[in-house]
Structure formats: structure tokens, C-alpha cells
Design an enzyme around this catalytic site. Structure first.
Site, mmCIF file in Angstrom:
data_model
loop_
_atom_site.group_PDB
_atom_site.id
_atom_site.type_symbol
_atom_site.label_atom_id
_atom_site.label_comp_id
_atom_site.label_asym_id
_atom_site.label_seq_id
_atom_site.Cartn_x
_atom_site.Cartn_y
_atom_site.Cartn_z
ATOM 1 C CD GLU A 48 83.366 84.426 48.137
ATOM 2 O OE1 GLU A 48 84.084 83.505 48.534
ATOM 3 O OE2 GLU A 48 82.597 85.060 48.881
ATOM 4 C CG ASN A 86 87.008 83.083 46.197
ATOM 5 O OD1 ASN A 86 87.151 84.106 46.857
ATOM 6 N ND2 ASN A 86 85.900 82.368 46.237
ATOM 7 C CG ASN A 129 82.158 76.815 46.573
ATOM 8 O OD1 ASN A 129 82.889 76.727 47.549
ATOM 9 N ND2 ASN A 129 81.648 77.965 46.182
ATOM 10 C CG HIS A 163 89.537 80.489 47.613
ATOM 11 N ND1 HIS A 163 88.973 79.413 46.962
ATOM 12 C CD2 HIS A 163 88.593 80.950 48.466
ATOM 13 C CE1 HIS A 163 87.737 79.233 47.393
ATOM 14 N NE2 HIS A 163 87.472 80.152 48.312
#
Length: 255
Positions: free
Chosen positions: A34, A7, A148, A245
Site C-alpha cells: 500500500e 503495509n 487480507n 498495520h
DNA sequence: ATGGTTGCTTAGCAA
């Protein structure tokens, strides 16, 4: 096959780091989440110069996922394809070297009980139905990305503080278990059982310095995918302008 | 402790 998932928290903000990381690690496949920008801001030329082609599901401002590979991806498919009117770009699928690969960005969920929370749980159920309709557990398949969800307490530095939160809630964990029950395993856990392996640290409160992290970026694989090695590149979280991340890197054998 | 930080987009949202 060396595969990684990361990410990047905006591909524009992370372009230099992304290119440096690709040049250094040269994975066969890199799944990104993302992107936070429409397709036209993706650095296709820069990654092509490093020998990679990219397929993406992108949107402006939010979300966005990609699969980068050294051999071109085939049978590219975007979204959950279930007839739901959903503008959020959270899934791209493609076949690379005979392996079906899904790069997913599972909704964060905001606060437990919110609309975003309901969307997260629903999205996970829709992903399970996607696999039932579009995939087979007896074929080589990898589902990786930012889930998540920290699957278990050993994936959380301070479990008491996160208990009941959107990243650790029993309902989210149960949806992840349902997804895996279709025929997927958490590949890192095939080779590493210990606690203390994290992939995300909040930008705030010196979380990285205190190693106050969670393992929420996962690589799931079907039975035909054997994991020879798995690790988090924690160093990538350090230095100037990191993503929040770190990349998760796995060495796979396809049978 | 409802803070703290980063990114996108332009003060507020999302994470």
C-alpha cells in the site's frame, strides 16, 4: 536473513516512520505494501541514505508494493504476468542473497459477493498459477505481504464478529490453503502457536486499545526456508500517525 | 449499531 513485511498505508504519509524503523531494525529485506503513490513519490534518497535500495510496482493513489534490501535486488519482475489486463500494482518479485522474494498486496475484497470479492478470489488463484509457472517449491522462496486473510480463528481477536467477512471467509481461507499446498508454510506458525498475535487493527472503535486485531500480514516460505524467530512489532502501531498495520519480522535461515 | 478513522484527492472512495 532478517526479513520484514509491512503495509504502510501510504509511503508518503509514513516516510518518517519508515526511515526511523529501518534505522532501528536494519532488516536485510523489508517488503512494503500500500504505497498509495506513483513511483516518483517513493523516498528513494531517504532509504538510500540508510543503506537500502528499493524496487517497486507502483501506481497512483492505490495499491503499490516494494522490496527494500541492503544488497541490491536481482531479477526484478512486476505483476502476475498472466496476460490479464490488470492495472492494479499488487506484486513485485526479486532475488536477494539467493532467496526469491515476492511482496504481495492481496485485494481486500470489499463485501462478500461484490465484484471486488470476485477479484480477490480470482487474484489468489492467479497467484497460485504464478507460482506454478515462475517458481519452484524446492528452491528458497518467500511470499510475504498483506494477504487480507486471517488464516484461522486463532488469528482473530473476536472470531464470531468476523466470521463470514472478507478477511475470514471460508472461500478466501481455502484459496490461501491452496496456495500453501503448492509448497509454502506460514513461517510465524512454525515458531509461535499461540492465539493473540495480530498485525492489523482498524483505526476505528479504539481497536488497538482493545487489542481487537487480526493477523492478516503473513510470511510464507518454501521448505528451504527455516524460521528461527518471528514476531509482530506491535509498538509500531502506536504513537503519532501510525499505519493501521504493524510490521511482521522474521529471522530466517536459508538451506 | 452500516457507525467509527485515515489517506488520497478534492466529496467520495477505499480500506
Amino acid at each position: 536473513m532478517k526479513l520484514a513485511t509491512w503495509n504502510v498505508n501510504s509511503v508518503r504519509a509514513r516516510e518518517a516512520r519508515l526511515c526511523a524503523w529501518l534505522a532501528r531494525h536494519q532488516p536485510d529485506v523489508l517488503c512494503l505494501q500500500e504505497l498509495k503513490g506513483s513511483a516518483d513519490v517513493f523516498p528513494h534518497a531517504a532509504v538510500a541514505a540508510l543503506g537500502y535500495s528499493a524496487v517497486l510496482a507502483a501506481q497512483r493513489t492505490y495499491n503499490g508494493v516494494a522490496i527494500l534490501s541492503r544488497t541490491p535486488a536481482a531479477a526484478v519482475a512486476l505483476g502476475l504476468d498472466d496476460g490479464v489486463d490488470d492495472p492494479q500494482a499488487r506484486l513485485v518479485a526479486a532475488t536477494v542473497a539467493g532467496v526469491r522474494i515476492l511482496s504481495v498486496y492481496v485485494p481486500n475484497g470489499g463485501e462478500v459477493g461484490s465484484d471486488k470479492w470476485a477479484y480477490k478470489l480470482d487474484w489468489l488463484a492467479r497467484l497460485s498459477r504464478y507460482l506454478e509457472r515462475h517458481a519452484r517449491a524446492d528452491e528458497p522462496l518467500v511470499v510475504c505481504g498483506d494477504f487480507n486473510i486471517a488464516p484461522e480463528d486463532r488469528d482473530v481477536a473476536v472470531p464470531e464478529r468476523w466470521r463470514g467477512s472478507v478477511l475470514c471467509h471460508d472461500d478466501a481461507r481455502a484459496r490461501l490453503r491452496s496456495l500453501c499446498a503448492w509448497g509454502l508454510v506460514d513461517l510465524l506458525r512454525r515458531v509461535r502457536a499461540e492465539a493473540g498475535i495480530y498485525s492489523w487493527w482498524d483505526y476505528r472503535n479504539l481497536a488497538l486499545a482493545r487489542d481487537d486485531g487480526l493477523r492478516i500480514d503473513l510470511v510464507l516460505g518454501t521448505e528451504g526456508i527455516r524460521c528461527r524467530d518471528a514476531a509482530v512489532d506491535r509498538d509500531e502501531r502506536k504513537g503519532e500517525k501510525p499505519s493501521d498495520h504493524a510490521p511482521v519480522v522474521v529471522e530466517l535461515e536459508v538451506s
